[in-house]
Design a protein around this motif. Structure first.
Motif, mmCIF file in Angstrom:
data_model
loop_
_atom_site.group_PDB
_atom_site.id
_atom_site.type_symbol
_atom_site.label_atom_id
_atom_site.label_comp_id
_atom_site.label_asym_id
_atom_site.label_seq_id
_atom_site.Cartn_x
_atom_site.Cartn_y
_atom_site.Cartn_z
ATOM 1 N N UNK A 82 0.834 -1.205 0.000
ATOM 2 C CA UNK A 82 0.000 0.000 0.000
ATOM 3 C C UNK A 82 0.867 1.252 0.000
ATOM 4 N N UNK A 83 1.930 1.247 0.793
ATOM 5 C CA UNK A 83 2.836 2.402 0.855
ATOM 6 C C UNK A 83 3.486 2.661 -0.494
ATOM 7 N N UNK A 84 3.796 1.579 -1.229
ATOM 8 C CA UNK A 84 4.492 1.720 -2.508
ATOM 9 C C UNK A 84 3.619 2.330 -3.602
ATOM 10 N N UNK A 85 2.310 2.066 -3.588
ATOM 11 C CA UNK A 85 1.462 2.512 -4.702
ATOM 12 C C UNK A 85 0.480 3.613 -4.316
ATOM 13 N N UNK A 86 0.375 3.914 -3.032
ATOM 14 C CA UNK A 86 -0.604 4.903 -2.590
ATOM 15 C C UNK A 86 0.092 6.157 -2.067
ATOM 16 N N UNK A 87 -0.575 7.274 -2.230
ATOM 17 C CA UNK A 87 -0.064 8.518 -1.663
ATOM 18 C C UNK A 87 -0.322 8.592 -0.157
ATOM 19 N N UNK A 88 -1.278 7.826 0.313
ATOM 20 C CA UNK A 88 -1.585 7.784 1.736
ATOM 21 C C UNK A 88 -0.656 6.787 2.415
ATOM 22 N N UNK A 89 0.327 7.280 3.140
ATOM 23 C CA UNK A 89 1.311 6.433 3.811
ATOM 24 C C UNK A 89 1.089 6.399 5.329
ATOM 25 N N UNK A 90 -0.111 6.747 5.743
ATOM 26 C CA UNK A 90 -0.395 6.828 7.167
ATOM 27 C C UNK A 90 -0.828 5.477 7.728
ATOM 28 N N UNK A 91 -0.628 5.319 9.013
ATOM 29 C CA UNK A 91 -1.122 4.174 9.768
ATOM 30 C C UNK A 91 -1.623 4.702 11.103
ATOM 31 N N UNK A 92 -2.796 4.285 11.516
ATOM 32 C CA UNK A 92 -3.388 4.800 12.748
ATOM 33 C C UNK A 92 -2.562 4.401 13.966
ATOM 34 N N UNK A 93 -2.793 5.120 15.056
ATOM 35 C CA UNK A 93 -2.068 4.815 16.291
ATOM 36 C C UNK A 93 -2.345 3.380 16.724
ATOM 37 N N UNK A 94 -3.627 2.987 16.713
ATOM 38 C CA UNK A 94 -3.990 1.620 17.107
ATOM 39 C C UNK A 94 -3.413 0.597 16.132
ATOM 40 N N UNK A 95 -3.430 0.926 14.825
ATOM 41 C CA UNK A 95 -2.867 0.020 13.833
ATOM 42 C C UNK A 95 -1.373 -0.163 14.004
ATOM 43 N N UNK A 96 -0.704 0.918 14.380
ATOM 44 C CA UNK A 96 0.743 0.858 14.603
ATOM 45 C C UNK A 96 1.074 -0.035 15.795
ATOM 46 N N UNK A 97 0.327 0.129 16.884
ATOM 47 C CA UNK A 97 0.561 -0.702 18.069
ATOM 48 C C UNK A 97 0.224 -2.158 17.779
ATOM 49 N N UNK A 98 -0.849 -2.383 16.992
ATOM 50 C CA UNK A 98 -1.217 -3.753 16.639
ATOM 51 C C UNK A 98 -0.125 -4.407 15.796
ATOM 52 N N UNK A 99 0.435 -3.653 14.844
ATOM 53 C CA UNK A 99 1.516 -4.187 14.020
ATOM 54 C C UNK A 99 2.741 -4.500 14.866
ATOM 55 N N UNK A 100 3.054 -3.602 15.799
ATOM 56 C CA UNK A 100 4.182 -3.832 16.708
ATOM 57 C C UNK A 100 3.959 -5.092 17.533
ATOM 58 N N UNK A 101 2.727 -5.272 18.021
ATOM 59 C CA UNK A 101 2.416 -6.419 18.875
ATOM 60 C C UNK A 101 2.535 -7.732 18.100
#
Length: 305
Positions: A82-101
């Motif tokens: 998604x980061x490679x093809x989209x201009x939206x490179x954001x990830x939500x705070x909850x999504x970031x913590x979930x990915x970390x977990x």
């Protein structure tokens, strides 16, 4: 878990490059790698489940490793695409913590699982006649469950600490996924105890399994040296060569990320190493455990027939 007040509601993942052409090339590369990862790991799991000749403790662990790698790669790669093809490179705070977990939990689980596989190879070489009895189904299942339990319990402690930090400054992460180091760097206010937390994470989830693996291979080498014939030594060593290759690649990249000093000069190199153990390594494991394995090749031929 209650979260402290902060002004950051999302993070921006810069990824590898801001050049559109480079991003498209990376998209194709990562899509190809992920496709091979999915096909390779699913094929190996199907072979192990369907072929009765592969219903042994060693292949039980390999099948669980394939499942773990498939899940592990899926935590990172879709977001990278998604980061490679989209201009939206954001990830939500909850999504970031979930990915970390999930990323941390799966990475630590793999460390423990590789240690369990090292013990399995030790029993197979040192006690070949008692191998089936010593590595019972109950023991194998216990080792796999314990690997997941240890990995995710330890990672939940880390995620909880990150969850209550204040993020009130920059929200840009110069990486392709949410990791412990950049998140702590972005946090504002008091960050007491994170050095101790990092040491605990490294020692309990990486160093301890690594020591267990080294101990297992010390006993394995001792046993192999007692074998009189050269052919017997080579045959014994070949049974653990795939696992040794997997351990070397995985632990080498993780220990590099954890132990070396981070700076802006090494940031691009860090991204490459991180990409290796998060995206490339899950693709390589099915190849490592199948290309030189006659049993897997035979099962694959039977499946096609």
């Amino acid at each position: 878990m209650e979260r402290s007040n902060h002004t950051v509601t999302e993070f921006i993942l810069l990824g590898f490059s801001t050049d559109p052409v480079t991003q498209r090339v990376l998209f194709v590369v990562f899509l190809a790698v992920y496709s091979v990862t999915v096909v390779g790991n699913i094929t190996l799991m199907v072979l192990i489940c369907s072929d009765s000749g592969l219903h042994t403790p060693m292949y039980f662990f390999i099948g669980n490793l394939s499942f773990l790698d498939l899940w592990y790669s899926s935590v990172y790669t879709p977001k990278i695409l998604v980061i490679c093809i989209s201009e939206d490179k954001s990830i939500s705070f909850a999504g970031c913590i979930a990915q970390l977990f999930f990323s941390g939990g799966l990475a630590y689980t793999e460390c423990y699982l590789l240690a369990a596989m090292a013990y399995d190879r030790y029993v197979a070489i040192s006690k070949p006649l008692l191998y089936a009895q010593a590595m019972s189904i109950k023991l194998c299942a216990f080792l796999v469950v314990a690997s997941y339990f240890g990995g995710f319990i330890n990672c939940s402690i880390i995620a909880k600490k990150i969850f209550v930090l204040n993020f009130c400054r920059d929200n840009v992460i110069d990486d392709f996924f949410c990791d412990l180091f950049p998140l702590v760097k972005l946090a504002c206010g008091r960050k007491d105890g994170f050095q101790a937390l990092l040491f605990f994470s490294l020692s309990s989830n990486v160093i301890t399994p690594c020591v267990l693996i080294l101990a297992s291979y010390l006993f394995i080498i001792t046993t192999i040296l007692r074998i009189r014939s050269t052919q017997g030594r080579l045959k014994a060593f070949s049974t653990c060569s795939s696992h040794l290759t997997s351990v070397t690649l995985y632990y080498g990249s993780i220990l590099y990320i954890y132990t070396h000093s981070r700076s802006s000069n090494t940031l691009e190199r860090d991204k490459i190493v991180s990409t290796f153990y998060t995206v490339v390594f899950p693709m390589l494991n099915p190849m490592i455990y199948s290309l030189r394995n006659k049993d897997v090749k035979h099962a694959l031929i039977k499946l096609f027939k």
